[in-house]
Design a protein around this motif. Structure first.
Motif, PDB file in Angstrom:
ATOM      1  N   THR A   1       2.128  43.383  67.000  1.00  0.00           N
ATOM      2  CA  THR A   1       2.946  43.749  68.157  1.00  0.00           C
ATOM      3  C   THR A   1       4.395  43.823  67.716  1.00  0.00           C
ATOM      4  OG1 THR A   1       1.437  42.690  69.728  1.00  0.00           O
ATOM      5  CG2 THR A   1       3.689  43.082  70.467  1.00  0.00           C
ATOM      6  N   HIS A   2       5.031  44.970  67.933  1.00  0.00           N
ATOM      7  CA  HIS A   2       6.440  45.162  67.594  1.00  0.00           C
ATOM      8  C   HIS A   2       7.233  45.295  68.884  1.00  0.00           C
ATOM      9  CE1 HIS A   2       5.160  45.802  63.465  1.00  0.00           C
ATOM     10  NE2 HIS A   2       4.320  46.731  63.895  1.00  0.00           N
ATOM     11  N   ILE A   3       8.293  44.514  69.006  1.00  0.00           N
ATOM     12  CA  ILE A   3       9.081  44.462  70.241  1.00  0.00           C
ATOM     13  C   ILE A   3      10.512  44.857  69.931  1.00  0.00           C
ATOM     14  CG2 ILE A   3       9.762  43.022  72.194  1.00  0.00           C
ATOM     15  CD1 ILE A   3       7.461  41.123  71.400  1.00  0.00           C
ATOM     16  N   THR A   4      11.033  45.811  70.672  1.00  0.00           N
ATOM     17  CA  THR A   4      12.398  46.284  70.456  1.00  0.00           C
ATOM     18  C   THR A   4      13.416  45.348  71.098  1.00  0.00           C
ATOM     19  OG1 THR A   4      12.468  47.613  72.465  1.00  0.00           O
ATOM     20  CG2 THR A   4      11.560  48.661  70.484  1.00  0.00           C
ATOM     21  N   ALA A   5      14.666  45.490  70.674  1.00  0.00           N
ATOM     22  CA  ALA A   5      15.753  44.715  71.269  1.00  0.00           C
ATOM     23  C   ALA A   5      15.937  45.084  72.733  1.00  0.00           C
ATOM     24  CB  ALA A   5      17.046  44.954  70.492  1.00  0.00           C
ATOM     25  N   ASP A   6      15.759  46.366  73.064  1.00  0.00           N
ATOM     26  CA  ASP A   6      15.883  46.778  74.460  1.00  0.00           C
ATOM     27  C   ASP A   6      14.834  46.111  75.336  1.00  0.00           C
ATOM     28  OD1 ASP A   6      18.086  48.348  74.198  1.00  0.00           O
ATOM     29  OD2 ASP A   6      17.012  50.240  74.010  1.00  0.00           O
ATOM     30  N   ARG A   7      13.620  46.000  74.829  1.00  0.00           N
ATOM     31  CA  ARG A   7      12.555  45.354  75.605  1.00  0.00           C
ATOM     32  C   ARG A   7      12.860  43.868  75.808  1.00  0.00           C
ATOM     33  NH1 ARG A   7       6.749  45.480  75.943  1.00  0.00           N
ATOM     34  NH2 ARG A   7       6.316  44.398  77.912  1.00  0.00           N
ATOM     35  N   LEU A   8      13.412  43.240  74.802  1.00  0.00           N
ATOM     36  CA  LEU A   8      13.788  41.830  74.922  1.00  0.00           C
ATOM     37  C   LEU A   8      14.841  41.639  76.002  1.00  0.00           C
ATOM     38  CD1 LEU A   8      14.001  40.926  71.126  1.00  0.00           C
ATOM     39  CD2 LEU A   8      12.187  40.246  72.694  1.00  0.00           C
ATOM     40  N   ARG A   9      15.849  42.536  76.026  1.00  0.00           N
ATOM     41  CA  ARG A   9      16.889  42.445  77.052  1.00  0.00           C
ATOM     42  C   ARG A   9      16.320  42.729  78.435  1.00  0.00           C
ATOM     43  NH1 ARG A   9      20.201  44.646  72.893  1.00  0.00           N
ATOM     44  NH2 ARG A   9      19.533  46.761  73.443  1.00  0.00           N
ATOM     45  N   GLN A  10      15.495  43.749  78.523  1.00  0.00           N
ATOM     46  CA  GLN A  10      14.923  44.135  79.809  1.00  0.00           C
ATOM     47  C   GLN A  10      14.107  43.001  80.415  1.00  0.00           C
ATOM     48  OE1 GLN A  10      11.240  46.453  80.054  1.00  0.00           O
ATOM     49  NE2 GLN A  10      12.468  48.100  80.935  1.00  0.00           N
ATOM     50  N   GLN A  11      13.353  42.286  79.577  1.00  0.00           N
ATOM     51  CA  GLN A  11      12.503  41.208  80.049  1.00  0.00           C
ATOM     52  C   GLN A  11      13.241  39.880  80.168  1.00  0.00           C
ATOM     53  OE1 GLN A  11       9.868  43.262  81.125  1.00  0.00           O
ATOM     54  NE2 GLN A  11       8.621  41.514  80.567  1.00  0.00           N
ATOM     55  N   GLY A  12      14.526  39.851  79.835  1.00  0.00           N
ATOM     56  CA  GLY A  12      15.310  38.632  79.974  1.00  0.00           C
ATOM     57  C   GLY A  12      14.879  37.519  79.034  1.00  0.00           C
TER      58      GLY A  12
ATOM     59  N   ASP B   1       9.586  32.875  75.733  1.00  0.00           N
ATOM     60  CA  ASP B   1       9.410  34.074  76.543  1.00  0.00           C
ATOM     61  C   ASP B   1       8.620  35.159  75.836  1.00  0.00           C
ATOM     62  OD1 ASP B   1      11.021  32.949  78.609  1.00  0.00           O
ATOM     63  OD2 ASP B   1      12.802  33.497  77.472  1.00  0.00           O
ATOM     64  N   LEU B   2       8.405  35.045  74.522  1.00  0.00           N
ATOM     65  CA  LEU B   2       7.696  36.083  73.784  1.00  0.00           C
ATOM     66  C   LEU B   2       6.231  36.181  74.191  1.00  0.00           C
ATOM     67  CD1 LEU B   2       9.163  35.572  70.191  1.00  0.00           C
ATOM     68  CD2 LEU B   2       9.783  37.323  71.873  1.00  0.00           C
ATOM     69  N   GLN B   3       5.677  35.110  74.768  1.00  0.00           N
ATOM     70  CA  GLN B   3       4.276  35.174  75.182  1.00  0.00           C
ATOM     71  C   GLN B   3       4.067  36.176  76.315  1.00  0.00           C
ATOM     72  OE1 GLN B   3       2.871  31.404  76.649  1.00  0.00           O
ATOM     73  NE2 GLN B   3       4.031  31.536  78.546  1.00  0.00           N
ATOM     74  N   ASN B   4       5.149  36.585  76.977  1.00  0.00           N
ATOM     75  CA  ASN B   4       5.048  37.543  78.069  1.00  0.00           C
ATOM     76  C   ASN B   4       5.113  38.994  77.599  1.00  0.00           C
ATOM     77  OD1 ASN B   4       5.114  35.274  79.771  1.00  0.00           O
ATOM     78  ND2 ASN B   4       7.346  35.359  79.900  1.00  0.00           N
ATOM     79  N   LEU B   5       5.134  39.207  76.267  1.00  0.00           N
ATOM     80  CA  LEU B   5       5.310  40.552  75.732  1.00  0.00           C
ATOM     81  C   LEU B   5       4.219  40.945  74.748  1.00  0.00           C
ATOM     82  CD1 LEU B   5       9.158  40.359  75.041  1.00  0.00           C
ATOM     83  CD2 LEU B   5       8.031  41.297  77.042  1.00  0.00           C
ATOM     84  N   ALA B   6       3.163  40.149  74.651  1.00  0.00           N
ATOM     85  CA  ALA B   6       2.105  40.438  73.682  1.00  0.00           C
ATOM     86  C   ALA B   6       0.777  39.907  74.223  1.00  0.00           C
ATOM     87  CB  ALA B   6       2.428  39.801  72.325  1.00  0.00           C
ATOM     88  N   PRO B   7      -0.346  40.460  73.764  1.00  0.00           N
ATOM     89  CA  PRO B   7      -1.653  39.974  74.213  1.00  0.00           C
ATOM     90  C   PRO B   7      -2.113  38.760  73.421  1.00  0.00           C
ATOM     91  CG  PRO B   7      -1.941  41.873  72.778  1.00  0.00           C
ATOM     92  CD  PRO B   7      -0.452  41.681  72.937  1.00  0.00           C
ATOM     93  N   ASN B   8      -2.859  37.875  74.074  1.00  0.00           N
ATOM     94  CA  ASN B   8      -3.494  36.714  73.437  1.00  0.00           C
ATOM     95  C   ASN B   8      -2.495  35.824  72.694  1.00  0.00           C
ATOM     96  OD1 ASN B   8      -6.167  37.216  74.280  1.00  0.00           O
ATOM     97  ND2 ASN B   8      -6.509  38.644  72.594  1.00  0.00           N
ATOM     98  N   VAL B   9      -1.301  35.662  73.276  1.00  0.00           N
ATOM     99  CA  VAL B   9      -0.271  34.800  72.689  1.00  0.00           C
ATOM    100  C   VAL B   9       0.104  33.727  73.701  1.00  0.00           C
ATOM    101  CG1 VAL B   9       2.091  34.668  71.820  1.00  0.00           C
ATOM    102  CG2 VAL B   9       0.637  36.598  71.178  1.00  0.00           C
TER     103      VAL B   9
ATOM    104  N   ALA C   1      17.468  42.220  66.623  1.00  0.00           N
ATOM    105  CA  ALA C   1      17.134  43.630  66.451  1.00  0.00           C
ATOM    106  C   ALA C   1      15.712  43.924  66.883  1.00  0.00           C
ATOM    107  CB  ALA C   1      17.322  44.045  64.989  1.00  0.00           C
ATOM    108  N   GLY C   2      14.833  42.927  66.812  1.00  0.00           N
ATOM    109  CA  GLY C   2      13.445  43.108  67.203  1.00  0.00           C
ATOM    110  C   GLY C   2      12.619  41.921  66.780  1.00  0.00           C
TER     111      GLY C   2
END
Length: 828
Positions: free
Chosen positions: A113-124, A130-138, A192-193
């Protein structure tokens, strides 16, 4: 002449006007270059070079069925530019605006799972939790609500409070290993990600483990001047400030300084005295220097510092087995549950600090559950293009000084309050050599990694009201020394017909010792005076040193088939390895220090990555089966006349299997949807252990601690079965050159057992929960500034994110209530 005209809404497609411009200028002998712009009103974020580099590196190491330098998709605009020639005139396209990121990674045989800086900002995203809210089975959880963080990927993880063991999921910042998870505190700024890798690792870099890894990538210095500041203010007086400045110092030398402060946000209170709890008080700085003496050499020096004096989110007791310390459930408005149990109303918690205990640990008696941590470190990266390969080295030193007070029994009684003092440091050195040309059929990586970790820890416990069994204050202190040396290699070869075979091997030698461990009891009455201890020592018990040594291989073997330019599938088998280790928490008998055995997992994974409709739909999916041997797990160890204690042991045989997918949709020109879904099941196939629920029930009835054993063979291991999260965004231009983004996000997490057999026993499992959030951002297309309003947990759900046990209490750690906030940022 070059045109930077941007098609407003259709990523990867040229507008009719753009196409006409190409036709006109192409026939007049002018070359046009259409650029993917950072201010795209469609994608909402730029496909950063760092992201592309990550995908390319992944493809290079794991094997790619076709050269990743070739675009994964060819849009109509590209085809027009490719074929549009008039004599010597040529039309070229230098970039493509894509709806989805990480196109190169689509050709890598993995489920990363690759997460962009924009996605991190958008999701607060504020912390690694908080990374568990951006990937499956984490799953990512705080241990006892403190700074120690436990990571789980696909059910593999470990609840390790004292961190005397290798993490099941290894954590990195800029490829520097952080062997102690608490060292990651305060690192989620100027990012950065983030890359999350599932399954056994260790054949391409770093250390081997069984669960996977999380790598945070921070921004590098820039060759031109840039600066920015962002202010985020939300409910409960929470304030977060981020800033950075970056630019050149001299020829080929540049710098970047970034920082963050986090204040307020506490929402808990003590119903007995009305005291407030949970305010953050954290500051962090990171500085980087980048030197490129020539086009083949790069040197980066990074230093960081974090000061965290934040209050903690305290637990609420779900089961309390000490009948001599009742709680007035009615007066506190709590929820009645089985005998000896209670749950306080949401937002309430209890704690207390015994003045005698405060004197021993050297803190104020008015102290709340909190951290007093200082973390710092530095790392030096060197990269050199040798022509036939690239040489990379990474040297790093990381240190932490921790002082942590937790009310571990989650009650107003002094039956298990805890204070930890940790003085730890880590040194790591990695040397890696890998092939350069990602278009070559043969790709290879070889390297070595060394890590030395040492710590001195003191753990104090207040059992003064835990009578008649204990009734004293206690201190356990020890030295922990570990060192790991690993060698690894990874190869891949692209056969005809777009088939690639790949494999890797890791050999790791691990040695660790637990030395000078003593437990001291201080008996009452506690009459404190001066700066000395409150009472003479009752007894000091020294324990025999314990050691654990491991020397094993791990590796991976797989095949990949690039069926079409937009579809690839893969299958791989990998073996993961994690060294043995110890338990050192409140030691009272030598048997607690018996080291556990190393764990291994044989992992089978099959998956595919597809862009069936380029820039409209992307679907990545994987299925996995883990054959788990000697799984390391924290269980209860009952000492008669004393009570239950935690001890790590091994599950001889268990299994985990599941599926997961990530779906990205851009069905219409304004709409962007991302959905992560994971389903997993774990089963203990051969396991017998102490039944904590039965032990507590027997003690509540008889006042006697007695071990009661239960066979958990063929029992569900209790990992959350289903996790799902995602976002849906609507982006458009209400006025020329400005963009408005409106979106919602969601997350669901299934029930999680806290002990073996925890399902069906009140207080021994966390309930499932579903949360909904929303956000709205207005900004110019050049991204020079942005204004955002957002809300999290909009339905104000009452839910619990982790749990644990301490002496008489099984407790839950509650999640945050509804937060409404606003964010304003400026970039120069």
């Amino acid at each position: 002449m070059k045109s930077s005209y941007k098609s407003k809404y259709d990523p990867g497609r040229l507008s009719p006007l753009s196409f006409c411009l190409i036709l006109i200028t192409g026939t007049s002998g002018v070359a046009i270059s259409t650029h993917a712009h950072a201010a795209s009103s469609v994608s909402g974020s730029n496909a950063k070079v760092a992201h592309a580099r990550t995908g390319a590196n992944t493809a290079r190491h794991s094997g790619n069925a076709a050269p990743v330098s070739r675009p994964a998709t060819r849009t109509a605009g590209q085809n027009a530019a490719k074929h549009l020639k008039a004599g010597s005139e040529t039309v070229s396209v230098s970039g493509v605006r894509n709806a989805f990121h990480f196109s190169a990674a689509q050709r890598s045989p993995d489920s990363d799972t690759h997460i962009t800086a924009d996605r991190l900002r958008q999701q607060g995203v504020v912390s690694v939790l908080d990374l568990q809210n951006l990937a499956p089975n984490v799953t990512i959880q705080r241990e006892n609500g403190g700074a120690t963080v436990n990571f789980y990927i696909r059910g593999i993880g470990m609840a390790d409070l004292t961190q005397n063991n290798t993490q099941s999921v290894m954590t990195y910042v800029d490829d520097v290993v952080y062997p102690m998870a608490s060292m990651m505190s305060g690192q989620m700024f100027d990012v950065a990600g983030v890359d999350i890798k599932a399954g056994p690792v260790g054949t391409e870099h770093g250390q081997a483990d069984t669960g996977g890894e999380i790598n945070i990538r921070t921004n590098d210095p820039t060759s031109t001047w840039h600066a920015g500041i962002t202010e985020d203010i939300a409910s409960y007086a929470r304030s977060k400030t981020d800033f950075y400045i970056s630019g050149p110092i001299a020829h080929n030398l540049s710098f970047r300084i970034a920082g963050q402060t986090l204040q307020g946000g506490g929402w808990q209170y003590n119903p007995t005295n009305g005291a407030h709890l949970g305010d953050a008080n954290e500051g962090a700085l990171r500085a980087k220097l980048k030197w490129t003496p020539d086009e083949k050499t790069e040197v980066k020096l990074t230093g960081h510092w974090v000061q965290d004096n934040s209050e903690l989110v305290n637990g609420t007791s779900a089961v309390n087995s000490l009948a001599t310390r009742p709680v007035n459930v009615v007066s506190l408005g709590g929820t009645a549950s089985p005998a000896g149990s209670y749950v306080l109303p949401y937002g309430q918690t209890e704690w207390s600090m015994n003045p005698a205990f405060a004197k021993i640990v050297g803190r104020s008696a008015s102290m709340k559950p909190s951290e007093h941590n200082t973390l710092w470190g530095a790392n030096l990266y060197f990269g050199r293009d040798l022509g036939f390969a690239k040489l990379e080295t990474q040297s790093a030193y990381i240190a932490e000084r921790r002082g942590e007070y937790t009310d571990a029994d989650a009650s107003a009684w002094n039956t298990g309050d805890a204070y930890r003092n940790v003085n730890a440091n880590s040194f790591s050195q990695e040397v890696k050599l890998h092939s350069l040309n990602i278009n070559d059929r043969f790709q290879w990586t070889v390297g070595m990694h060394y890590n030395r970790y040492q710590s001195y820890q003191q753990m104090w416990f207040d059992f003064s009201q835990y009578t008649p069994t204990r009734g004293y204050l206690s201190e356990t202190a020890f030295h922990d020394n570990q060192q790991t040396f690993a060698q690894y290699a990874h190869l891949s070869y692209r056969l005809p017909h777009n088939i690639t075979i790949f494999g890797g091997i890791n050999h790791e030698a691990d040695d660790r010792q637990l030395n000078n461990l003593t437990t001291t009891h201080y008996a009452g009455p506690y009459t404190c005076a001066g700066k000395g201890l409150c009472q003479a020592v009752t007894d000091v018990e020294a324990f025999t040193p314990s050691g654990s040594a491991s020397n094993q291989f791990s590796g991976v073997l797989g095949i990949q088939y690039q069926i079409t330019p937009h579809l690839q599938t893969y299958f791989k088998v990998s073996k993961g390895f994690k060294p043995g280790g110890f338990t050192a928490n409140n030691t009272v008998v030598q048997a607690q220090l018996e080291p556990m055995k190393p764990e291994t997992v044989l992992a089978y994974e099959a998956g595919f990555k597809a862009d069936p409709i380029p820039n409209v739909m992307r679907l990545n999916a994987a299925a996995f089966y883990y054959d788990y041997h000697d799984q390391q797990i924290l269980t209860s160890f009952v000492v008669p006349s004393y009570g239950p204690l935690g001890r790590f042991t091994n599950v001889p045989k268990s299994e985990i299997w599941g599926i997961e997918f990530t779906l990205e949709l851009h069905p219409f020109k304004h709409i962007f949807i991302t959905e992560n879904f994971g389903y997993e099941r774990g089963v203990y196939q051969d396991f017998q252990s102490v039944n904590s629920a039965a032990v507590n029930k027997y003690y509540a009835a008889t006042g006697i601690w007695q071990p009661i054993y239960t066979s958990y063979s063929n029992t569900d291991s209790g990992i959350p079965k289903m996790t799902t999260n995602g976002t849906a965004d609507y982006r458009f231009n209400p006025v020329r050159s400005h963009e408005l983004e409106i979106g919602v996000d969601w997350q669901y997490r299934d029930t999680q057992a806290l002990i073996p057999g925890g399902f069906g026993n009140y207080g021994y499992h966390l309930p499932a929960y579903f949360l909904l959030g929303a956000h709205m951002t207005f900004r110019p297309v050049n991204r020079r500034w942005s204004v955002t309003v957002y809300g999290t947990n909009l339905a104000n759900r009452q839910y619990y994110v982790s749990g644990g046990a301490a002496t008489v209490s099984e407790f839950w750690i509650p999640g945050t209530p509804r937060f409404i906030g606003g964010r304003f940022g400026v970039d120069f």
